[in-house]
Design a protein around this motif. Structure first.
Motif, PDB file in Angstrom:
ATOM      1  N   VAL A  39       0.859  -1.193   0.000  1.00 29.86           N
ATOM      2  CA  VAL A  39       0.000   0.000   0.000  1.00 29.86           C
ATOM      3  C   VAL A  39       0.894   1.240   0.000  1.00 29.86           C
ATOM      4  CG1 VAL A  39      -1.763   1.295   1.276  1.00 29.86           C
ATOM      5  CG2 VAL A  39      -1.899  -1.201   1.146  1.00 29.86           C
ATOM      6  N   GLU A  40       1.939   1.192   0.807  1.00 29.46           N
ATOM      7  CA  GLU A  40       2.911   2.287   0.870  1.00 29.46           C
ATOM      8  C   GLU A  40       3.625   2.459  -0.474  1.00 29.46           C
ATOM      9  OE1 GLU A  40       4.325   5.381   2.983  1.00 29.46           O
ATOM     10  OE2 GLU A  40       2.968   3.899   3.825  1.00 29.46           O
ATOM     11  N   ARG A  43       1.336   4.121  -3.139  1.00 28.11           N
ATOM     12  CA  ARG A  43       0.807   5.440  -2.786  1.00 28.11           C
ATOM     13  C   ARG A  43       1.161   6.520  -3.814  1.00 28.11           C
ATOM     14  NH1 ARG A  43       2.116   6.193   2.556  1.00 28.11           N
ATOM     15  NH2 ARG A  43       0.029   5.494   3.095  1.00 28.11           N
ATOM     16  N   VAL A  47      -2.039   8.359  -5.827  1.00 26.10           N
ATOM     17  CA  VAL A  47      -2.424   9.727  -5.437  1.00 26.10           C
ATOM     18  C   VAL A  47      -2.210  10.713  -6.579  1.00 26.10           C
ATOM     19  CG1 VAL A  47      -2.005   9.329  -2.971  1.00 26.10           C
ATOM     20  CG2 VAL A  47      -0.213  10.365  -4.361  1.00 26.10           C
ATOM     21  N   LEU A  56      -9.871   6.608  -4.826  1.00 26.35           N
ATOM     22  CA  LEU A  56      -9.034   6.828  -3.647  1.00 26.35           C
ATOM     23  C   LEU A  56      -9.770   7.671  -2.619  1.00 26.35           C
ATOM     24  CD1 LEU A  56      -6.329   6.608  -2.176  1.00 26.35           C
ATOM     25  CD2 LEU A  56      -5.549   8.589  -3.492  1.00 26.35           C
ATOM     26  N   GLU A  61      -6.756   4.561   0.909  1.00 27.06           N
ATOM     27  CA  GLU A  61      -5.636   3.814   0.337  1.00 27.06           C
ATOM     28  C   GLU A  61      -5.743   2.308   0.548  1.00 27.06           C
ATOM     29  OE1 GLU A  61      -2.064   5.513   1.912  1.00 27.06           O
ATOM     30  OE2 GLU A  61      -2.357   7.396   0.840  1.00 27.06           O
ATOM     31  N   ASN A  62      -6.032   1.883   1.769  1.00 22.14           N
ATOM     32  CA  ASN A  62      -6.054   0.442   2.057  1.00 22.14           C
ATOM     33  C   ASN A  62      -7.142  -0.290   1.289  1.00 22.14           C
ATOM     34  OD1 ASN A  62      -3.858   0.359   3.841  1.00 22.14           O
ATOM     35  ND2 ASN A  62      -5.137   1.058   5.523  1.00 22.14           N
ATOM     36  N   ALA A  65      -6.319  -0.346  -2.438  1.00 16.63           N
ATOM     37  CA  ALA A  65      -5.286  -1.339  -2.730  1.00 16.63           C
ATOM     38  C   ALA A  65      -5.883  -2.743  -2.741  1.00 16.63           C
ATOM     39  CB  ALA A  65      -4.162  -1.249  -1.701  1.00 16.63           C
ATOM     40  N   THR A 110       2.897  10.281 -12.538  1.00 21.41           N
ATOM     41  CA  THR A 110       3.632  10.166 -11.273  1.00 21.41           C
ATOM     42  C   THR A 110       4.976  10.874 -11.380  1.00 21.41           C
ATOM     43  OG1 THR A 110       2.616   8.006 -10.921  1.00 21.41           O
ATOM     44  CG2 THR A 110       4.503   8.550  -9.537  1.00 21.41           C
TER      45      THR A 110
END
Length: 157
Positions: A39-40, A43, A47, A56, A61-62, A65, A110
């Motif tokens: 998840v990290e 991110r 985002v 989102l 997030e969790n 995912a 990104t």
């Protein structure tokens, strides 16, 4: 007795390796979406993307995912249906192509996908960008397995 390699045998072996390699990638990557570190890891991708922004905001997030993970696992299962359910496999392969098209869009959305550009030099992929660029091959694999499944459907008529 020596075994003779044929173009047809290479093609058949390549299709099998492509189909089940693609399915294994989707299943494995989907499973990782249930781990906090993954998840990290995703991110920065989710985002920054206009394609995931609404989900989102709604899910967080969790949950997003996990939803992505469940989708990847389901698609991986569909792709692996190949010989036994070519329609299901074709649909899964086309869905996989969509997944990889979305992840490739993260290269554009990104900022962390690119290293700081030195004046007068071409931009270079960061580790995040290097991670994403493999999806070009997975997109190709998805299209190959979709075509093979659709061809199988056509031949069985």
């Amino acid at each position: 007795m020596a075994t003779r390699l044929t173009v047809g045998g290479l093609r058949s072996g390549g299709i099998i390796a492509t189909r089940y390699g693609l399915a294994l990638n989707l299943l494995s990557i989907g499973r990782l979406k249930f781990e906090p570190y993954e998840v990290e890891n995703i991110r920065p991708l989710i985002v920054s993307s206009p394609l995931t922004k609404k989900a989102l905001k709604r899910l967080g997030e969790n949950k997003l995912a996990r939803a992505i993970g469940l989708t990847e696992i389901a698609i991986g299962g569909m792709v692996s249906a190949g010989r036994w359910a070519p329609r299901v496999s074709a649909a899964g392969s086309l869905l996989a192509a969509g997944v990889f098209a979305v992840t490739l869009s993260f290269l554009v959305t990104t900022p962390e996908a690119w290293q700081v550009r030195e004046r007068g030099r071409e931009p270079k992929l960061s580790p995040a960008g290097q991670f994403l660029i493999k999806d070009v091959v997975l997109l190709g694999a998805s299209l190959v397995t979709a075509a093979e499944s659709l061809d199988s459907i056509r031949q069985s008529r």
